[in-house]
Write an enzyme that holds these catalytic residues in place. Structure first.
Site, PDB file in Angstrom:
ATOM      1  N   ASP A  10      -0.555  -9.003   2.947  1.00 61.65           N
ATOM      2  CA  ASP A  10      -0.336  -8.080   1.830  1.00 61.65           C
ATOM      3  C   ASP A  10       0.877  -7.224   2.182  1.00 61.65           C
ATOM      4  O   ASP A  10       1.398  -7.275   3.296  1.00 61.65           O
ATOM      5  CB  ASP A  10      -1.570  -7.192   1.581  1.00 61.65           C
ATOM      6  CG  ASP A  10      -1.396  -6.270   0.365  1.00 61.65           C
ATOM      7  OD1 ASP A  10      -0.766  -6.712  -0.623  1.00 61.65           O
ATOM      8  OD2 ASP A  10      -1.872  -5.125   0.402  1.00 61.65           O
ATOM      9  N   SER A  11       1.290  -6.402   1.206  1.00 51.46           N
ATOM     10  CA  SER A  11       2.411  -5.498   1.479  1.00 51.46           C
ATOM     11  C   SER A  11       1.919  -4.273   2.255  1.00 51.46           C
ATOM     12  O   SER A  11       2.704  -3.501   2.770  1.00 51.46           O
ATOM     13  CB  SER A  11       3.005  -5.014   0.160  1.00 51.46           C
ATOM     14  OG  SER A  11       1.939  -4.438  -0.602  1.00 51.46           O
ATOM     15  N   CYS A  73      -2.588 -10.386  -2.087  1.00 46.97           N
ATOM     16  CA  CYS A  73      -1.613  -9.532  -2.759  1.00 46.97           C
ATOM     17  C   CYS A  73      -1.267 -10.207  -4.082  1.00 46.97           C
ATOM     18  O   CYS A  73      -0.770 -11.339  -4.098  1.00 46.97           O
ATOM     19  CB  CYS A  73      -0.365  -9.417  -1.887  1.00 46.97           C
ATOM     20  SG  CYS A  73       1.037  -8.629  -2.684  1.00 46.97           S
ATOM     21  N   GLU A 152      -1.708   4.211  -0.170  1.00 44.94           N
ATOM     22  CA  GLU A 152      -0.957   4.087   1.093  1.00 44.94           C
ATOM     23  C   GLU A 152      -0.760   5.455   1.755  1.00 44.94           C
ATOM     24  O   GLU A 152      -0.588   5.554   2.959  1.00 44.94           O
ATOM     25  CB  GLU A 152       0.407   3.422   0.839  1.00 44.94           C
ATOM     26  CG  GLU A 152       0.320   1.924   0.583  1.00 44.94           C
ATOM     27  CD  GLU A 152       0.038   1.101   1.833  1.00 44.94           C
ATOM     28  OE1 GLU A 152       0.372   1.542   2.952  1.00 44.94           O
ATOM     29  OE2 GLU A 152      -0.535   0.007   1.683  1.00 44.94           O
ATOM     30  N   CYS A 184      -4.584  -5.564  -8.423  1.00 48.11           N
ATOM     31  CA  CYS A 184      -3.798  -5.164  -7.252  1.00 48.11           C
ATOM     32  C   CYS A 184      -4.811  -4.891  -6.148  1.00 48.11           C
ATOM     33  O   CYS A 184      -5.781  -4.172  -6.370  1.00 48.11           O
ATOM     34  CB  CYS A 184      -2.997  -3.894  -7.545  1.00 48.11           C
ATOM     35  SG  CYS A 184      -2.155  -3.245  -6.082  1.00 48.11           S
ATOM     36  N   HIS A 186      -4.814  -3.086  -3.723  1.00 45.26           N
ATOM     37  CA  HIS A 186      -4.983  -1.673  -3.327  1.00 45.26           C
ATOM     38  C   HIS A 186      -6.036  -0.971  -4.181  1.00 45.26           C
ATOM     39  O   HIS A 186      -6.639   0.014  -3.765  1.00 45.26           O
ATOM     40  CB  HIS A 186      -3.666  -0.909  -3.474  1.00 45.26           C
ATOM     41  CG  HIS A 186      -2.692  -1.147  -2.362  1.00 45.26           C
ATOM     42  ND1 HIS A 186      -1.979  -2.310  -2.246  1.00 45.26           N
ATOM     43  CD2 HIS A 186      -2.320  -0.368  -1.322  1.00 45.26           C
ATOM     44  CE1 HIS A 186      -1.194  -2.219  -1.171  1.00 45.26           C
ATOM     45  NE2 HIS A 186      -1.382  -1.067  -0.595  1.00 45.26           N
TER      46      HIS A 186
HETATM   47  N1  DGL Z   1      -1.274  -4.851  -3.004  1.00 46.34           N
HETATM   48  C1  DGL Z   1      -0.256  -5.563  -3.713  1.00 46.34           C
HETATM   49  C2  DGL Z   1      -0.790  -6.277  -4.943  1.00 46.34           C
HETATM   50  O1  DGL Z   1      -1.951  -6.684  -4.942  1.00 46.34           O
HETATM   51  C3  DGL Z   1       1.061  -4.909  -3.990  1.00 46.34           C
HETATM   52  C4  DGL Z   1       1.252  -3.463  -3.805  1.00 46.34           C
HETATM   53  C5  DGL Z   1       2.773  -3.216  -3.703  1.00 46.34           C
HETATM   54  O2  DGL Z   1       3.351  -3.417  -2.584  1.00 46.34           O
HETATM   55  O3  DGL Z   1       3.409  -2.877  -4.749  1.00 46.34           O
HETATM   56  O4  DGL Z   1       0.025  -6.484  -5.874  1.00 46.34           O
END
Ligand code: DGL
Ligand code: CA
Length: 271
Positions: A10-11, A73, A152, A184, A186
Site C-alpha cells: 500500500d502507499s 491499495c 496517516e 480506500c 485507509h
Molecule cells: N490506501 C490507498 C487506497 O486504497 C491510497 C491512499 C493514497 O496514497 O492516496 O487507494
C-alpha cells in the site's frame, strides 16, 4: 513452496486494514508488507507514476520470495493490477473486484456509493466493475483525500476527524445510497465516523476485508496454502518513518511487538 510469504503493498498504513483481516483468516501464512509512505499519497498522482511505484515495490517483495501478491491499495489496483497480472508468474490480487462483488450482492436498491481517492474515482474502476455485475445499478463516487491524510497523521481517533467525515459525507444526503463501498484501504480506520455519518440503514462494504476471502480461496485452489506448521511473524517495511508507522500499526493490529524496517526509496529504484 507453500511456506513462502504472501506479499501485501500500500502507499501507507491503509494496507494494514487488509493485513488485520489476513492475520485473522490466514493465521498459518507468513506475511510481508511494504507501505510506501515516502511517496504517499498515491491518490493525486498520475496513473503511470502509481504504476511505476507499484512495480518497484512488487520487485522488492518478489525478492522476499512471495508466493502471491495482494495490492492492498485501491489506487494501486486501479493503476497497475492488469500490468502486474500480465508481468508476474505468481497470482496478483487487487481490492476493487471483491468490494464491487460484495456491494452488488448486499445492495437492496442498487444505489451504490463509493468513497476513495481521486485516482480511484477518476479511473472509474469501481463504476465499471459494478456496472459489469449490475448494469442497472446507480453509482455515486466521492473522492475523500482528506481522510487519508487524517489517518496517516494518526488522527483517526480525533473528534475533528469525526467532524471532517460528517461534513464530507453530507454529499450522500443529496445523493442517497443503500450501500457504501469503502474504496480506500485507509478508510476502515474511520469506520465509526463513517457509520455515524451514513446512519444505520446504509450497508458499509470494506473492499480490503472482502479481498482476504478471495486470496484464501485462490491459494486453496492453487494448492498454495501453507501446510507446514511453522509460519514467520509478519514482516513490515516502510519507505517512511519506522516509529510513526509502528505507532499506528501496533494500535490498529493490537500487537505489542512488531518487526518493522525502513527501506529507502532509492533501494526500490534499483529493482
Ligand atoms: N490506501 C490507498 C487506497 O486504497 C491510497 C491512499 C493514497 O496514497 O492516496 O487507494
Ligand atoms: Ca502472470
Amino acid at each position: 513452496m507453500t511456506s513462502q510469504p504472501i506479499g501485501f503493498l500500500d502507499s501507507g498504513v491503509g494496507g494494514l486494514t487488509v493485513i488485520k483481516e489476513a492475520l485473522k483468516q490466514l493465521p498459518n501464512e507468513s506475511i510481508v508488507f511494504l507501505g510506501d509512505q515516502a511517496r504517499l499519497p498515491y491518490g493525486p498522482r498520475p496513473t503511470e507514476e502509481v504504476a511505476h511505484f507499484v512495480q518497484q515495490i512488487a520487485g522488492f517483495l518478489l525478492d522476499q520470495h512471495i508466493k502471491a501478491l495482494v495490492l492492498a491499495c485501491n489506487t494501486a489496483t486501479a493503476a497497475a493490477l492488469p500490468i502486474l497480472q500480465a508481468k508476474l508468474s505468481i497470482p496478483v490480487v487487487g481490492v476493487i473486484d471483491s468490494g464491487s462483488q460484495t456491494a452488488v450482492k448486499v445492495s437492496t436498491g442498487q444505489h451504490i456509493g463509493v468513497i476513495a481517492t481521486e485516482g480511484t474515482i477518476k479511473s472509474h474502476a469501481y463504476q465499471s466493475a459494478i456496472s459489469h455485475l449490475a448494469p442497472n445499478a446507480s453509482i455515486e463516487g466521492l473522492a475523500c483525500p482528506d481522510f487519508v491524510t487524517a489517518v496517516e497523521a494518526d488522527k483517526y481517533h480525533d473528534p475533528q476527524t469525526n467532524q471532517l467525515v460528517a461534513d464530507q459525507l453530507q454529499y450522500f444526503k443529496a445523493h442517497p445510497v443503500d450501500t457504501l463501498i469503502l474504496g480506500c484501504t485507509h478508510f476502515p480506520l474511520l469506520i465509526d465516523s463513517i457509520r455515524s455519518a451514513m446512519g444505520a440503514d446504509v450497508t458499509l462494504v470494506d473492499s480490503g476485508m472482502e479481498t482476504v476471502g478471495v486470496v484464501k480461496q485462490l491459494l486453496a485452489d492453487e494448492g498454495l496454502l501453507n501446510t507446514s506448521s511453522q509460519s514467520e511473524r509478519p514482516k513490515f517495511y516502510t519507505t517512511g518513518d519506522v516509529n510513526s508507522f509502528s505507532a499506528i500499526a501496533k494500535d490498529w493490529l493490537q500487537l505489542s511487538e512488531l518487526n518493522v524496517s525502513h527501506v529507502p526509496v532509492e533501494q526500490l529504484e534499483e529493482y
